[in-house]
Design a protein around this motif. Sequence first.
Motif, PDB file in Angstrom:
ATOM      1  N   GLU A   1     -33.971 -13.652 -30.618  1.00 32.35           N
ATOM      2  CA  GLU A   1     -35.249 -13.080 -31.055  1.00 32.35           C
ATOM      3  C   GLU A   1     -35.314 -12.845 -32.556  1.00 32.35           C
ATOM      4  O   GLU A   1     -36.259 -12.230 -33.051  1.00 32.35           O
ATOM      5  CB  GLU A   1     -35.575 -11.759 -30.325  1.00 32.35           C
ATOM      6  CG  GLU A   1     -35.443 -11.816 -28.813  1.00 32.35           C
ATOM      7  CD  GLU A   1     -36.322 -12.882 -28.179  1.00 32.35           C
ATOM      8  OE1 GLU A   1     -37.391 -13.162 -28.717  1.00 32.35           O
ATOM      9  OE2 GLU A   1     -35.907 -13.437 -27.141  1.00 32.35           O
TER      10      GLU A   1
ATOM     11  N   THR B   1     -37.752 -24.548 -35.861  1.00 29.97           N
ATOM     12  CA  THR B   1     -37.799 -23.426 -34.931  1.00 29.97           C
ATOM     13  C   THR B   1     -38.223 -23.918 -33.547  1.00 29.97           C
ATOM     14  O   THR B   1     -38.640 -25.061 -33.362  1.00 29.97           O
ATOM     15  CB  THR B   1     -38.799 -22.373 -35.405  1.00 29.97           C
ATOM     16  OG1 THR B   1     -40.115 -22.953 -35.385  1.00 29.97           O
ATOM     17  CG2 THR B   1     -38.477 -21.890 -36.817  1.00 29.97           C
TER      18      THR B   1
ATOM     19  N   PRO C   1     -36.028 -13.666 -36.492  1.00 30.17           N
ATOM     20  CA  PRO C   1     -37.086 -14.454 -37.120  1.00 30.17           C
ATOM     21  C   PRO C   1     -36.563 -15.801 -37.619  1.00 30.17           C
ATOM     22  O   PRO C   1     -35.444 -15.893 -38.128  1.00 30.17           O
ATOM     23  CB  PRO C   1     -37.540 -13.577 -38.295  1.00 30.17           C
ATOM     24  CG  PRO C   1     -36.353 -12.709 -38.585  1.00 30.17           C
ATOM     25  CD  PRO C   1     -35.682 -12.465 -37.271  1.00 30.17           C
ATOM     26  N   ASP C   2     -37.376 -16.856 -37.435  1.00 28.61           N
ATOM     27  CA  ASP C   2     -37.046 -18.195 -37.933  1.00 28.61           C
ATOM     28  C   ASP C   2     -35.711 -18.704 -37.388  1.00 28.61           C
ATOM     29  O   ASP C   2     -34.990 -19.442 -38.056  1.00 28.61           O
ATOM     30  CB  ASP C   2     -37.026 -18.216 -39.469  1.00 28.61           C
ATOM     31  CG  ASP C   2     -38.362 -17.841 -40.065  1.00 28.61           C
ATOM     32  OD1 ASP C   2     -39.385 -18.249 -39.489  1.00 28.61           O
ATOM     33  OD2 ASP C   2     -38.394 -17.152 -41.094  1.00 28.61           O
ATOM     34  N   ARG C   3     -35.378 -18.320 -36.169  1.00 25.25           N
ATOM     35  CA  ARG C   3     -34.138 -18.808 -35.556  1.00 25.25           C
ATOM     36  C   ARG C   3     -34.248 -20.317 -35.327  1.00 25.25           C
ATOM     37  O   ARG C   3     -35.248 -20.808 -34.798  1.00 25.25           O
ATOM     38  CB  ARG C   3     -33.898 -18.091 -34.236  1.00 25.25           C
ATOM     39  CG  ARG C   3     -32.455 -18.155 -33.716  1.00 25.25           C
ATOM     40  CD  ARG C   3     -32.358 -17.423 -32.400  1.00 25.25           C
ATOM     41  NE  ARG C   3     -30.977 -17.153 -32.027  1.00 25.25           N
ATOM     42  CZ  ARG C   3     -30.544 -17.182 -30.767  1.00 25.25           C
ATOM     43  NH1 ARG C   3     -31.371 -17.468 -29.785  1.00 25.25           N
ATOM     44  NH2 ARG C   3     -29.286 -16.917 -30.492  1.00 25.25           N
TER      45      ARG C   3
ATOM     46  N   ARG D   1     -28.306 -16.927 -35.727  1.00 28.35           N
ATOM     47  CA  ARG D   1     -28.983 -15.626 -35.769  1.00 28.35           C
ATOM     48  C   ARG D   1     -28.983 -15.003 -34.378  1.00 28.35           C
ATOM     49  O   ARG D   1     -28.931 -15.705 -33.370  1.00 28.35           O
ATOM     50  CB  ARG D   1     -30.444 -15.796 -36.236  1.00 28.35           C
ATOM     51  CG  ARG D   1     -30.599 -16.363 -37.649  1.00 28.35           C
ATOM     52  CD  ARG D   1     -30.161 -15.374 -38.703  1.00 28.35           C
ATOM     53  NE  ARG D   1     -30.386 -15.870 -40.056  1.00 28.35           N
ATOM     54  CZ  ARG D   1     -29.505 -16.566 -40.764  1.00 28.35           C
ATOM     55  NH1 ARG D   1     -28.328 -16.862 -40.226  1.00 28.35           N
ATOM     56  NH2 ARG D   1     -29.772 -16.988 -41.980  1.00 28.35           N
TER      57      ARG D   1
END
Length: 271
Positions: free
Chosen positions: A164, A219, A166-168, A161
Motif C-alpha cells: 500500500e 505502478t 505510494p508509487d509501489r 516498498r
Amino acid sequence: MGAPSPRRPQPPPAPPLDARRPTMKIGILGVGHIGKTLTQRLSAAGHDVKVANSRGPHTIEADVLSSGGQAVTATEAVADADVVILSIPLNRLPQVAPLIADVPADTVVIDTSNYYPARDSRIESIDAGQVESLWVTEQLGRAVAKAWNAIGSHSFSAKGRPAEGPDRIAIPVAADRDRDRQVAIALVEDTGFDAFDAGTLADSWRQQPGAPCYCTDLTREEMPGALAGAEAERLPRRRDLAVAAIQERVGDAATNPDSDYGVRLNRVLFM
C-alpha cells in the motif's frame, strides 16, 4: 510471435511475512544481481531460503546471506523445496533441466530469465517467434511461473516498498497453473512489490525485453495499459536498440549510465 492474444482485464527491508501465509522452503539457483536480492528479501520476509551457484557454496558472498539465507549445493537447494527459483541466464536452463526433473510436480518453479542473443547465443525457435517462457517449459519438461524478469536489478534491490505504499512498482507474473500463479504472486509481494497477474505463459511475451512493461518501473495502475499495448513483432528490435544504446555509453566517463538510465531509456524506446 503472431497477433497479440486477448488480455485479461543499503536497500529498504522487505515487508514482514503475512502471518496467515506459511513460511515456505525456497531454493534459489543463481546469485547474480536478481538472485542476490531474492535471497535477501525472501529470507528477511521469514522464508527458509537456500541458495546455490555453479561454483560451490564457499564462493557465495556473506552479504547474499545477510538476512538468513543458507549457501548450499544446487542439489541441496532444490531438495524438499516448496518453491525453486531459477535466476540464471536463459541459455543455462537446459543445463539444470536434469536437476529440475527430480523436483516433485507440485513444487512451484519460477523462472526469472530473459533472452538476449548477444549473451545467450541465437536460439532459433525464439528468434522465429516462440514465447520465451514456452521455450523454458520445453527445456525443463514442466510448467513454470514467470516473475521478476521485468524489473532491473537496481530497481529490484533499491525500490521495494511496504504494501500500500505510494508509487509501489508492479511486477508482472505469468503462469498456467493456479498454484504456480498464487505462490509467485505472494512471493513477489513479499519482496516489496505489487504483483500483477499478467495471464498465461502464452501471453508472457508481453513482459519480455522490448515490451512496454519491461524494466520501466510501472505502478499497478499503469500495468494493464502497458501489457495491452505490447506489439509482438516490435519487441526484438526494441530490445536490441536498448542494448546498443547502453553499450555505446558504458566505459565513457562522461556518459557512463547511472543506475536509473536503463529505466529512462526503456520508457523512451518501449512505451
